[in-house]
Motif scaffolding. Structure first.
Motif, short mmCIF file in Angstrom:
data_model
loop_
_atom_site.label_atom_id
_atom_site.label_comp_id
_atom_site.label_asym_id
_atom_site.label_seq_id
_atom_site.Cartn_x
_atom_site.Cartn_y
_atom_site.Cartn_z
N THR A 1 0.85 -1.18 0.00
CA THR A 1 0.00 0.00 0.00
C THR A 1 0.89 1.23 0.00
O THR A 1 1.53 1.54 1.03
CB THR A 1 -0.92 0.01 1.23
OG1 THR A 1 -1.70 -1.20 1.25
CG2 THR A 1 -1.84 1.22 1.21
N ARG B 1 1.17 3.78 2.96
CA ARG B 1 1.80 3.41 4.22
C ARG B 1 3.23 3.94 4.29
O ARG B 1 3.67 4.48 5.31
CB ARG B 1 1.77 1.90 4.42
CG ARG B 1 0.38 1.34 4.61
CD ARG B 1 0.42 -0.18 4.77
NE ARG B 1 1.11 -0.59 5.99
CZ ARG B 1 1.47 -1.84 6.25
NH1 ARG B 1 1.22 -2.80 5.36
NH2 ARG B 1 2.08 -2.14 7.38
N PHE C 1 3.14 7.98 3.83
CA PHE C 1 2.85 8.78 5.02
C PHE C 1 4.14 9.18 5.73
O PHE C 1 4.20 10.23 6.37
CB PHE C 1 1.96 7.99 5.98
CG PHE C 1 1.39 8.82 7.09
CD1 PHE C 1 0.29 9.64 6.88
CD2 PHE C 1 1.96 8.80 8.36
CE1 PHE C 1 -0.22 10.42 7.91
CE2 PHE C 1 1.45 9.58 9.38
CZ PHE C 1 0.35 10.39 9.16
N PRO D 1 3.19 13.08 4.59
CA PRO D 1 1.90 12.81 5.27
C PRO D 1 0.76 13.71 4.79
O PRO D 1 -0.39 13.29 4.77
CB PRO D 1 2.21 13.05 6.75
CG PRO D 1 3.45 13.89 6.76
CD PRO D 1 4.22 13.50 5.54
N GLN E 1 -13.24 4.92 4.21
CA GLN E 1 -13.08 3.94 5.28
C GLN E 1 -12.19 2.78 4.83
O GLN E 1 -11.36 2.29 5.60
CB GLN E 1 -14.44 3.44 5.74
CG GLN E 1 -15.28 4.49 6.47
CD GLN E 1 -16.69 4.01 6.75
OE1 GLN E 1 -17.00 2.83 6.62
NE2 GLN E 1 -17.57 4.93 7.13
N GLN F 1 -8.62 4.04 4.76
CA GLN F 1 -8.08 4.15 6.11
C GLN F 1 -7.78 2.77 6.70
O GLN F 1 -6.80 2.59 7.43
CB GLN F 1 -9.07 4.91 7.01
CG GLN F 1 -8.51 5.24 8.38
CD GLN F 1 -9.43 6.16 9.17
OE1 GLN F 1 -10.53 6.47 8.73
NE2 GLN F 1 -8.97 6.62 10.32
N PHE F 2 -8.62 1.77 6.37
CA PHE F 2 -8.38 0.41 6.85
C PHE F 2 -7.04 -0.11 6.35
O PHE F 2 -6.23 -0.62 7.12
CB PHE F 2 -9.52 -0.50 6.38
CG PHE F 2 -9.25 -1.96 6.60
CD1 PHE F 2 -9.40 -2.54 7.84
CD2 PHE F 2 -8.81 -2.77 5.54
CE1 PHE F 2 -9.14 -3.89 8.05
CE2 PHE F 2 -8.54 -4.11 5.74
CZ PHE F 2 -8.70 -4.67 6.99
N LEU G 1 -4.58 1.52 5.32
CA LEU G 1 -3.49 2.37 5.79
C LEU G 1 -3.09 2.05 7.23
O LEU G 1 -1.91 2.15 7.59
CB LEU G 1 -3.89 3.84 5.68
CG LEU G 1 -2.86 4.88 6.07
CD1 LEU G 1 -1.63 4.80 5.17
CD2 LEU G 1 -3.47 6.28 6.00
N THR G 2 -4.04 1.61 8.05
CA THR G 2 -3.80 1.51 9.49
C THR G 2 -3.91 0.09 10.06
O THR G 2 -3.60 -0.12 11.22
CB THR G 2 -4.79 2.41 10.26
OG1 THR G 2 -6.13 1.99 9.98
CG2 THR G 2 -4.62 3.86 9.84
N TYR G 3 -4.35 -0.88 9.26
CA TYR G 3 -4.64 -2.21 9.81
C TYR G 3 -3.38 -2.89 10.36
O TYR G 3 -3.38 -3.44 11.47
CB TYR G 3 -5.29 -3.09 8.74
CG TYR G 3 -5.63 -4.49 9.22
CD1 TYR G 3 -6.79 -4.72 9.95
CD2 TYR G 3 -4.78 -5.57 8.94
CE1 TYR G 3 -7.11 -6.00 10.39
CE2 TYR G 3 -5.09 -6.84 9.38
CZ TYR G 3 -6.25 -7.06 10.10
OH TYR G 3 -6.56 -8.32 10.54
N PRO H 1 2.82 -0.51 11.96
CA PRO H 1 3.66 0.32 11.08
C PRO H 1 5.00 -0.32 10.72
O PRO H 1 5.48 -0.16 9.60
CB PRO H 1 3.84 1.60 11.90
CG PRO H 1 2.65 1.66 12.79
CD PRO H 1 2.34 0.23 13.13
N PRO I 1 -4.06 4.70 -1.05
CA PRO I 1 -4.29 3.80 0.07
C PRO I 1 -4.75 2.39 -0.33
O PRO I 1 -5.02 1.56 0.54
CB PRO I 1 -5.38 4.52 0.86
CG PRO I 1 -6.17 5.22 -0.19
CD PRO I 1 -5.19 5.62 -1.26
#
Length: 258
Positions: A48, A51, A54, A58, A77, A80-81, A83-85, A88, A154
């Motif tokens: 992604t 990731r 950022f 950012p 959504q 964002q999923f 990107l953050t699941y 890091p 993303p």
């Protein structure tokens, strides 16, 4: 006069067969996962760009998520999923791990055919270890080019196409010369690696290069529009992998004198 060995039609090196088996095995294992868990696998192991993006810019990633939110809350959504699941720190292996995942059966079969066709002559000439290392560098190179083109995207990228493109690029340095496709495995000395000047002077090589780049651009720009693919085709990653193969092939060539 020694009779030249007959060139077999199907003669796939063991390392290529093993790699095909790994790609197929990963795809089969994913079929036993629930849809939710499979999406989690893609989120963790797929590449992604946002990731890594950022960490670089950012503001660009935030702007992209804001743009998606204006278009659709669901798209925002989903972005964002992905990107953050995953944690890091796990992002650093995704420029390679994404190559072991495929979007569907057609994607896997298509890549498998090209891997067998172009990976085989490269594996014969370079040897198993160099073959695998070149593929890994091609996947990483493709991911970095895709990152440069879509730093805030993303959505994850999956597939071995960039690695296979590296094999295509490497193969272009020798397969269009007499005996270049099969090499020493069938009993005769493989031809030397072609220089860039020799590549562009060879009509077959030049035609292959033009066809490869034009077809990738057309597929990348039109596949989704014409219903040939549900997701965008990462043609930038293909080009990145291909360039890696063309440039690094001489360094991996077992035939060159040390």
């Amino acid at each position: 006069m020694r009779e030249r060995a007959r060139e077999p039609i199907f003669n796939i090196p063991a390392v290529v067969i093993a790699l095909l088996a790994v790609l197929a095995g990963v795809h089969v294992l994913r079929a036993f996962l629930s849809p939710e868990n499979d999406v989690g696998v893609v989120a963790i192991f797929g590449f992604t760009p946002a990731r890594l993006g950022f960490l670089i810019d950012p503001n660009a990633v935030v702007s992209r998520l804001t743009e998606l939110a204006r278009q659709s809350d669901i798209d925002a959504q989903i972005g964002q999923f992905f990107l953050t699941y995953a944690p890091p720190s796990w992002v650093w292996f995704t420029p390679l791990s994404y190559a072991f995942l495929h979007g569907d059966n057609t994607h896997l079969i298509f890549n498998g055919v090209w891997l067998a066709a172009f990976g085989s002559p490269v594996a014969r000439r370079f040897g198993a270890a160099r073959f695998l290392l070149l593929g890994a560098l091609g996947a990483i190179g493709g991911a970095l080019v895709y990152l440069a083109a879509h730093i805030a995207e993303p959505s994850p990228m999956v597939g071995a196409s960039a690695a296979i493109s590296a094999y295509m690029g490497a193969a272009a340095r020798f397969v269009f010369q007499p005996g270049g496709f099969y090499g020493a495995e069938v009993g005769f000395e493989p031809p030397p690696m072609a220089s860039f000047r020799e590549m562009f002077a060879n009509r077959q090589t030049l035609a292959f290069l033009v066809f490869w780049f034009v077809s990738n651009l057309l597929i990348g720009l039109g596949a989704q529009r014409f219903g040939l693919s549900q997701a965008p085709v990462a043609w930038e990653a293909h080009i990145g992998g291909f360039v890696v193969g063309v440039l690094l092939a001489p360094l991996f060539d077992q035939r060159r004198k040390v």
